[in-house]
Design an enzyme around this catalytic site. Structure first.
Site, PDB file in Angstrom:
ATOM      1  N   LYS A 126       0.859  -1.184   0.000  1.00 23.90           N
ATOM      2  CA  LYS A 126       0.000   0.000   0.000  1.00 23.90           C
ATOM      3  C   LYS A 126       0.896   1.234   0.000  1.00 23.90           C
ATOM      4  O   LYS A 126       1.846   1.301   0.784  1.00 23.90           O
ATOM      5  CB  LYS A 126      -0.831  -0.068   1.276  1.00 23.90           C
ATOM      6  N   HIS A 157      -0.141   4.473   0.381  1.00 21.19           N
ATOM      7  CA  HIS A 157      -0.673   5.648   1.078  1.00 21.19           C
ATOM      8  C   HIS A 157      -0.951   5.260   2.528  1.00 21.19           C
ATOM      9  O   HIS A 157      -0.742   4.101   2.905  1.00 21.19           O
ATOM     10  CB  HIS A 157      -1.944   6.145   0.394  1.00 21.19           C
TER      11      HIS A 157
END
Ligand code: PRP
Ligand code: ORO
Length: 233
Positions: A111, A113
């Protein structure tokens, strides 16, 4: 746990997996392309009660291994996706037995963010047990070992639900060692299974009502073991 209690735990687990529809008999193709008369689909432990019961079996198996000095552990790691619920539920079951340990698991895709990264859960540290359902080619264990080491942990063992106790390779080419034996040899990690193919056969021979209904499969499972079975595991 005595040998007798351990045997009863394994038998209980096979009865439970069969009654939950997770252990099935019929015609199935394994990841290795073998036609198998039985299949264990842990994805079907899909409600709170069965997942909780499964976790209890994992926890008892792991604590028994620890009591016998086969492993010492500080935390659990569950490889995505199925390992996530398995490791989490096992951590809950361990905590209920006064053995509260942290757990972590991975994302299959990093991921970029928010908190980012591929790991979720407790920081990876100390001696880590990998919790998964089965080992087929050993890919998930290899990736887990790499992940744990890369984040500062030390893999110390693998906890699985069912050891199929069959030799590696595919339908035609059969290697010497089972997937579990290969993992033990390659990474020096002990593998603890709640139950194995031997226990499936013991269940089919038990004479219980459930086993009687499965009589047509007994021979096929025995033949499958003759063809692909590992010597010990
Ligand atoms: O020894 P291996 O060849 O790695 O096979 C075993 C792995 O395969 C399955 O998961 P899968 O990788 O299909 O992912 P999933 O948990 O997302 O279903 C299973 O849950 C193990 O993690
Ligand atoms: O090797 C496999 O494909 C395999 C066999 C099995 O019984 N269960 C499972 O999840 N995978």
């Amino acid at each position: 746990m005595t040998q007798e209690l351990r045997r009863e735990l394994r038998a209980e687990f096979i009865r439970f997996a069969h009654s939950a529809g997770v252990l099935r008999f019929g015609e199935f193709t394994t990841k290795a392309g073998r036609l198998s008369p039985y299949f264990f689909n842990a994805g079907l432990f899909n409600d709170g009660a069965t997942l909780g019961a499964l976790a209890e079996f994992y926890a008892r198996t792991l604590l028994d291994a620890e009591r016998h000095g086969h492993v010492r552990f500080d935390m659990l790691y569950g490889p995505a996706y199925k390992g996530i619920t398995l490791a989490s539920a096992t951590a809950v079951a361990l905590a209920r037995k006064e053995r509260n340990v942290p757990f972590a698991f991975n994302r299959k895709e990093a991921k970029d963010h928010g908190e980012g990264g591929v790991l979720i859960g407790a920081p990876m540290r100390g001696r880590v047990v990998i919790v998964d359902d089965v080992i087929s080619a050993g890919t998930s264990v290899r990736e887990s070992v790499e992940m744990i080491r890369a984040h500062g942990g030390e893999p110390v063992g693998v906890l699985i639900a069912l050891d199929r106790q069959e030799r590696g390779g595919n339908a035609e080419n059969v290697s010497e060692l089972s997937a579990v034996q290969e993992v033990e040899q390659k990474y020096g990690l002990p593998v603890f299974a709640i139950a194995g193919l031997d226990d499936v056969l013991t269940f089919l021979d038990s004479g219980s009502e459930a086993a009687s209904a499965l009589a047509p499969y007994r021979q096929r499972v025995a033949e499958y073991r003759m063809r692909y079975g590992a010597s010990t595991s």
